[in-house]
Design a protein around this motif. Structure first.
Motif, PDB file in Angstrom:
ATOM      1  N   ASP A   1      -9.538   2.854   1.898  1.00 26.12           N
ATOM      2  CA  ASP A   1      -9.750   3.883   2.915  1.00 26.12           C
ATOM      3  C   ASP A   1     -10.059   5.227   2.269  1.00 26.12           C
ATOM      4  OD1 ASP A   1      -9.313   5.906   4.967  1.00 26.12           O
ATOM      5  OD2 ASP A   1      -8.391   4.327   6.153  1.00 26.12           O
ATOM      6  N   ALA A   2      -9.278   5.603   1.243  1.00 22.23           N
ATOM      7  CA  ALA A   2      -9.466   6.903   0.605  1.00 22.23           C
ATOM      8  C   ALA A   2     -10.810   6.989  -0.106  1.00 22.23           C
ATOM      9  CB  ALA A   2      -8.327   7.160  -0.386  1.00 22.23           C
ATOM     10  N   ALA A   3     -11.206   5.925  -0.800  1.00 27.39           N
ATOM     11  CA  ALA A   3     -12.498   5.943  -1.485  1.00 27.39           C
ATOM     12  C   ALA A   3     -13.641   6.061  -0.489  1.00 27.39           C
ATOM     13  CB  ALA A   3     -12.654   4.685  -2.336  1.00 27.39           C
ATOM     14  N   GLY A   4     -13.488   5.407   0.663  1.00 28.00           N
ATOM     15  CA  GLY A   4     -14.517   5.474   1.682  1.00 28.00           C
ATOM     16  C   GLY A   4     -14.631   6.831   2.341  1.00 28.00           C
ATOM     17  N   ARG A   5     -13.630   7.681   2.173  1.00 29.26           N
ATOM     18  CA  ARG A   5     -13.695   9.053   2.713  1.00 29.26           C
ATOM     19  C   ARG A   5     -14.151  10.059   1.660  1.00 29.26           C
ATOM     20  NH1 ARG A   5      -8.917   9.884   7.222  1.00 29.26           N
ATOM     21  NH2 ARG A   5      -8.224   7.697   7.336  1.00 29.26           N
ATOM     22  N   GLY A   6     -14.627   9.570   0.521  1.00 37.15           N
ATOM     23  CA  GLY A   6     -15.180  10.460  -0.485  1.00 37.15           C
ATOM     24  C   GLY A   6     -14.195  10.970  -1.506  1.00 37.15           C
ATOM     25  N   LEU A   7     -12.955  10.497  -1.484  1.00 37.61           N
ATOM     26  CA  LEU A   7     -11.986  10.897  -2.495  1.00 37.61           C
ATOM     27  C   LEU A   7     -12.177  10.070  -3.759  1.00 37.61           C
ATOM     28  CD1 LEU A   7      -8.771  11.166  -0.272  1.00 37.61           C
ATOM     29  CD2 LEU A   7     -10.228  13.032  -1.068  1.00 37.61           C
ATOM     30  N   CYS A   8     -11.900  10.673  -4.902  1.00 37.82           N
ATOM     31  CA  CYS A   8     -11.914   9.941  -6.168  1.00 37.82           C
ATOM     32  C   CYS A   8     -10.556   9.252  -6.311  1.00 37.82           C
ATOM     33  CB  CYS A   8     -12.164  10.883  -7.335  1.00 37.82           C
ATOM     34  SG  CYS A   8     -12.176  10.039  -8.926  1.00 37.82           S
ATOM     35  N   VAL A   9     -10.570   7.928  -6.433  1.00 39.55           N
ATOM     36  CA  VAL A   9      -9.354   7.126  -6.326  1.00 39.55           C
ATOM     37  C   VAL A   9      -9.198   6.252  -7.559  1.00 39.55           C
ATOM     38  CG1 VAL A   9      -8.162   5.350  -4.979  1.00 39.55           C
ATOM     39  CG2 VAL A   9      -9.552   7.089  -3.810  1.00 39.55           C
ATOM     40  N   ALA A  10      -7.971   6.141  -8.031  1.00 41.47           N
ATOM     41  CA  ALA A  10      -7.596   5.135  -9.023  1.00 41.47           C
ATOM     42  C   ALA A  10      -6.407   4.362  -8.481  1.00 41.47           C
ATOM     43  CB  ALA A  10      -7.244   5.779 -10.358  1.00 41.47           C
ATOM     44  N   LEU A  11      -6.375   3.086  -8.787  1.00 43.30           N
ATOM     45  CA  LEU A  11      -5.243   2.237  -8.398  1.00 43.30           C
ATOM     46  C   LEU A  11      -4.760   1.498  -9.638  1.00 43.30           C
ATOM     47  CD1 LEU A  11      -4.772  -0.088  -5.364  1.00 43.30           C
ATOM     48  CD2 LEU A  11      -4.570  -1.042  -7.663  1.00 43.30           C
ATOM     49  N   CYS A  12      -3.439   1.525  -9.856  1.00 42.75           N
ATOM     50  CA  CYS A  12      -2.864   0.739 -10.946  1.00 42.75           C
ATOM     51  C   CYS A  12      -1.859  -0.252 -10.380  1.00 42.75           C
ATOM     52  CB  CYS A  12      -2.211   1.636 -12.003  1.00 42.75           C
ATOM     53  SG  CYS A  12      -0.731   2.521 -11.457  1.00 42.75           S
ATOM     54  N   GLU A  13      -1.856  -1.436 -10.952  1.00 43.22           N
ATOM     55  CA  GLU A  13      -0.965  -2.522 -10.542  1.00 43.22           C
ATOM     56  C   GLU A  13      -0.380  -3.140 -11.801  1.00 43.22           C
ATOM     57  OE1 GLU A  13       1.184  -5.644  -9.654  1.00 43.22           O
ATOM     58  OE2 GLU A  13       0.569  -4.212  -8.101  1.00 43.22           O
ATOM     59  N   GLN A  14       0.956  -3.305 -11.832  1.00 42.27           N
ATOM     60  CA  GLN A  14       1.617  -3.774 -13.046  1.00 42.27           C
ATOM     61  C   GLN A  14       1.291  -5.222 -13.388  1.00 42.27           C
ATOM     62  OE1 GLN A  14       5.866  -3.621 -12.550  1.00 42.27           O
ATOM     63  NE2 GLN A  14       5.841  -4.727 -10.594  1.00 42.27           N
ATOM     64  N   ASP A  15       0.882  -6.009 -12.398  1.00 43.74           N
ATOM     65  CA  ASP A  15       0.532  -7.406 -12.639  1.00 43.74           C
ATOM     66  C   ASP A  15      -0.885  -7.657 -12.112  1.00 43.74           C
ATOM     67  OD1 ASP A  15       3.049  -8.287 -13.863  1.00 43.74           O
ATOM     68  OD2 ASP A  15       3.916  -7.894 -11.896  1.00 43.74           O
ATOM     69  N   ASP A  16      -1.120  -8.793 -11.533  1.00 46.00           N
ATOM     70  CA  ASP A  16      -2.402  -9.073 -10.895  1.00 46.00           C
ATOM     71  C   ASP A  16      -2.363  -8.547  -9.468  1.00 46.00           C
ATOM     72  OD1 ASP A  16      -4.941 -10.183 -10.388  1.00 46.00           O
ATOM     73  OD2 ASP A  16      -4.070 -12.066  -9.699  1.00 46.00           O
ATOM     74  N   LEU A  17      -3.525  -8.327  -8.874  1.00 46.65           N
ATOM     75  CA  LEU A  17      -3.583  -7.981  -7.466  1.00 46.65           C
ATOM     76  C   LEU A  17      -2.887  -9.073  -6.645  1.00 46.65           C
ATOM     77  CD1 LEU A  17      -7.318  -6.853  -7.280  1.00 46.65           C
ATOM     78  CD2 LEU A  17      -5.316  -5.347  -7.243  1.00 46.65           C
ATOM     79  N   ALA A  18      -2.076  -8.644  -5.677  1.00 50.16           N
ATOM     80  CA  ALA A  18      -1.372  -9.581  -4.782  1.00 50.16           C
ATOM     81  C   ALA A  18      -0.503 -10.572  -5.545  1.00 50.16           C
ATOM     82  CB  ALA A  18      -2.364 -10.330  -3.885  1.00 50.16           C
ATOM     83  N   ALA A  19       0.041 -10.149  -6.674  1.00 49.08           N
ATOM     84  CA  ALA A  19       0.802 -11.084  -7.505  1.00 49.08           C
ATOM     85  C   ALA A  19       2.153 -11.448  -6.907  1.00 49.08           C
ATOM     86  CB  ALA A  19       1.007 -10.492  -8.902  1.00 49.08           C
ATOM     87  N   HIS A  20       2.651 -10.655  -5.979  1.00 49.39           N
ATOM     88  CA  HIS A  20       4.010 -10.875  -5.494  1.00 49.39           C
ATOM     89  C   HIS A  20       4.045 -10.996  -3.970  1.00 49.39           C
ATOM     90  CE1 HIS A  20       5.417 -10.390  -9.577  1.00 49.39           C
ATOM     91  NE2 HIS A  20       4.721  -9.259  -9.670  1.00 49.39           N
ATOM     92  N   THR A  21       4.600 -10.021  -3.275  1.00 52.15           N
ATOM     93  CA  THR A  21       4.822 -10.144  -1.834  1.00 52.15           C
ATOM     94  C   THR A  21       3.547 -10.433  -1.058  1.00 52.15           C
ATOM     95  OG1 THR A  21       6.670  -8.594  -2.040  1.00 52.15           O
ATOM     96  CG2 THR A  21       5.796  -8.971   0.173  1.00 52.15           C
ATOM     97  N   SER A  22       2.445  -9.806  -1.446  1.00 50.65           N
ATOM     98  CA  SER A  22       1.226  -9.920  -0.642  1.00 50.65           C
ATOM     99  C   SER A  22       0.514 -11.255  -0.779  1.00 50.65           C
ATOM    100  CB  SER A  22       0.266  -8.781  -0.987  1.00 50.65           C
ATOM    101  OG  SER A  22       0.794  -7.542  -0.555  1.00 50.65           O
ATOM    102  N   SER A  23       0.983 -12.123  -1.650  1.00 51.26           N
ATOM    103  CA  SER A  23       0.461 -13.494  -1.676  1.00 51.26           C
ATOM    104  C   SER A  23       1.549 -14.485  -1.300  1.00 51.26           C
ATOM    105  CB  SER A  23      -0.091 -13.840  -3.070  1.00 51.26           C
ATOM    106  OG  SER A  23       0.926 -13.750  -4.053  1.00 51.26           O
ATOM    107  N   ALA A  24       2.667 -13.988  -0.771  1.00 52.30           N
ATOM    108  CA  ALA A  24       3.800 -14.852  -0.450  1.00 52.30           C
ATOM    109  C   ALA A  24       4.158 -14.778   1.031  1.00 52.30           C
ATOM    110  CB  ALA A  24       5.020 -14.463  -1.302  1.00 52.30           C
ATOM    111  N   ALA A  25       3.149 -14.527   1.866  1.00 53.92           N
ATOM    112  CA  ALA A  25       3.372 -14.410   3.303  1.00 53.92           C
ATOM    113  C   ALA A  25       3.222 -15.773   3.977  1.00 53.92           C
ATOM    114  CB  ALA A  25       2.381 -13.405   3.887  1.00 53.92           C
ATOM    115  N   THR A  26       3.391 -15.787   5.302  1.00 54.03           N
ATOM    116  CA  THR A  26       3.183 -17.004   6.082  1.00 54.03           C
ATOM    117  C   THR A  26       1.709 -17.191   6.406  1.00 54.03           C
ATOM    118  OG1 THR A  26       5.360 -16.536   7.054  1.00 54.03           O
ATOM    119  CG2 THR A  26       4.118 -18.292   8.060  1.00 54.03           C
TER     120      THR A  26
END
Length: 519
Positions: free
Chosen positions: A37-62
């Motif tokens: 969302d922020a990048a799409g509004r023209g902001l310069c954005v960086a994202l850091c993740e300690q593991d892989d994307l969706a490595a934990h809760t976000s790949s463990a849903a129903t």
């Protein structure tokens, strides 16, 4: 993508000499959604993740995008309305990884009465505008295919509609869209320290190989999920909110227990609901538990008691009992609960955005709670706040935008993309007739229109490269490495896909050896 540890460089908007406008810590669904969302509004954005994307809760849903029948029972009408509205927004944005699913809710003696269920489903169908999903109705199980696998004491049921989603791929698609709009995505990169100096965040990032880099940002977003409190206390030196608690949700997967394509919602004897969902063609997914959890979220695992609980819940309804020995896969994830929702482990999955504003600037926005269904709205509200604090007003945009691969019939989200997906998938099988139809179907579901990027320039089977594992070709692995930050066999087989379910146990080691030999 994602290799190296170079600081992002702002090329838009005049960031005042800092490396980025916004640094997002956390590569789960909330962090990826905010970065997009922020990048799409023209902001310069960086994202850091300690593991892989969706490595934990976000790949463990129903794997559901739904309004929340349980929340409706507890009269959380505002939360249910918000989730129901988002359900159709997301289906139109990503029709390749999300689709409608019918749910059968059997009822019998000693359970919630039929009049109460009918009233609840009436509200469920009408709390938000509905275009893509049919309304609820009652069925006689003796005359319905969904009745055949059930014990004969269940004679009636209600059928209602919600939707299924590939949760891990949803995270990756948000990160891809963020990157396409200029964001820098740094996986396997931990935020180890951050401090405010002169209205700017000075942040130290460290990769798994031990290399580190200091970057600067005008705003910091703490979207670390179950690590949000730890990041506040250890890396940022900020107070951790009182009452923040965690619950573990566990799921099991067994061989498919029924032939039809409906899912089930079972009312267990303790008042909880348990889903049984068709999964990956050959399996049934059963979940979830919600138990209080302490300890390292990365170490969360399904215990024997939870397996027994889920098997017992399923066996209460199915003619053929489900036993622990039938379990072919299991997974667990840890969810943070807001204080108001933590009175028991069955609390709501609403969210709170906490803004810690420095008088000189350098806001810190922390995300608490949330669920998969409402991630886009959470991200929109978060970026609204950031834009105001940074003096960079920009309109919200994600409600009317496709995620990568979702533009089947044009750039704007359309009902047609959901309703005619099977026809579009069939056209891809004609277009790429040199491949097995089942393989093209899988590519169409996983990648949508990005199938053309994956198969660009390939006109015969030989052009796919080596078949590393059954159904996994060198071409797909190269695509996942280049465009989706996949680095390990686990990334490829269990998050970017669920091929691991269909392959022999040694498949992970085989693929990892191949990746190591082909850097």
């Amino acid at each position: 993508m994602g290799k190296g540890l170079e600081a992002p460089q702002c090329t838009r908007g005049g960031a005042g000499g800092v490396d980025c406008d916004v640094l997002v810590v956390g590569g789960g669904i909330n962090g990826a959604g905010i970065a997009r969302d922020a990048a799409g509004r023209g902001l310069c954005v960086a994202l850091c993740e300690q593991d892989d994307l969706a490595a934990h809760t976000s790949s463990a849903a129903t794997k559901l995008v739904h309004g929340g029948m349980r929340d409706l029972e507890y009269l959380r009408f505002a939360l249910v309305r918000k989730a129901l509205a988002e359900r159709e927004v997301l289906m139109r944005a990503a029709p390749h990884i999300m689709w409608p699913m019918r749910f059968v809710m059997p009822h019998g003696p000693g359970q919630r009465g039929a009049p109460l269920l009918r009233a609840g489903l009436f509200l469920y169908d009408r709390l938000a505008r509905r275009q893509l999903l049919p309304g609820a109705h009652a069925v006689r199980l003796a005359c319905h295919p969904a009745g055949r696998p059930l014990q004969p004491r269940f004679t009636g049921a209600f059928v209602y509609a919600d939707s299924w989603i590939d949760d891990a791929r949803l995270v990756v698609l948000n990160a891809m869209d963020a990157a396409q709009k200029g964001a820098c995505i740094l996986t396997r990169t931990r935020c180890t320290a951050a401090r405010r100096v002169g209205g700017i965040w000075h942040v130290t990032l460290r990769r798994a190989d031990g290399s580190s880099k200091d970057i600067t940002a005008r705003a910091l977003v703490n979207a670390a999920g179950p690590w949000t409190g730890r990041l506040l206390g250890q890396a940022l030196g900020r107070p951790v909110p009182a009452g923040l608690r965690f619950v573990k949700g566990s799921h099991i997967v067994v061989r498919r227990v029924c032939e039809h394509d409906h899912a089930y919602l079972f009312q267990h004897t303790d008042g909880r609901v348990v889903f049984a969902i068709p999964y990956e063609r050959e399996f049934t997914l059963i979940g979830t538990t919600d138990v209080a959890y302490t300890g390292d979220p990365a170490a969360a695992a399904v215990d024997a008691g939870e397996i027994d609980y889920l098997c017992d819940a399923a066996s209460t309804y199915f003619r053929a009992p489900v036993r622990p020995a039938d379990v072919v896969w299991r997974y667990a994830g840890v969810h943070p609960l807001l204080e108001d929702d933590a009175r028991d482990a069955r609390g709501a999955r609403d969210y709170r955005l906490a803004l810690d504003a420095d008088p000189e600037g350098a806001p810190l926005l922390s995300v608490f709670g949330g669920k998969l269904t409402t991630y886009r709205k959470l991200a929109e509200e978060a970026v609204d706040q950031l834009c105001r604090r940074l003096g960079r007003p920009a309109p919200a945009w994600t409600e009317h935008a496709c995620l990568p691969g979702g533009d089947l019939f044009g750039a704007q989200p359309q009902n047609r993309a959901v309703l005619e997906f099977d026809a579009w998938s069939s056209s891809m099988q004609v277009h790429y007739a040199f491949l097995e139809p089942s393989l093209v179907r899988r590519y169409a579901r996983a990648y949508g229109t990005r199938i053309h990027t994956l198969l660009r320039g390939r006109t015969d089977g030989a052009a796919m490269g080596e078949e590393i594992l059954p159904g996994l070709y060198e071409a797909e692995v190269a695509y996942l490495r280049r465009h989706e930050w996949a680095q390990t066999a686990e990334d490829v087989l269990w998050r970017r896909s669920k091929l691991g379910l269909h392959l022999a146990p040694e498949a992970v080691a085989t693929l990892q050896a191949w990746l190591d030999a082909h850097p």
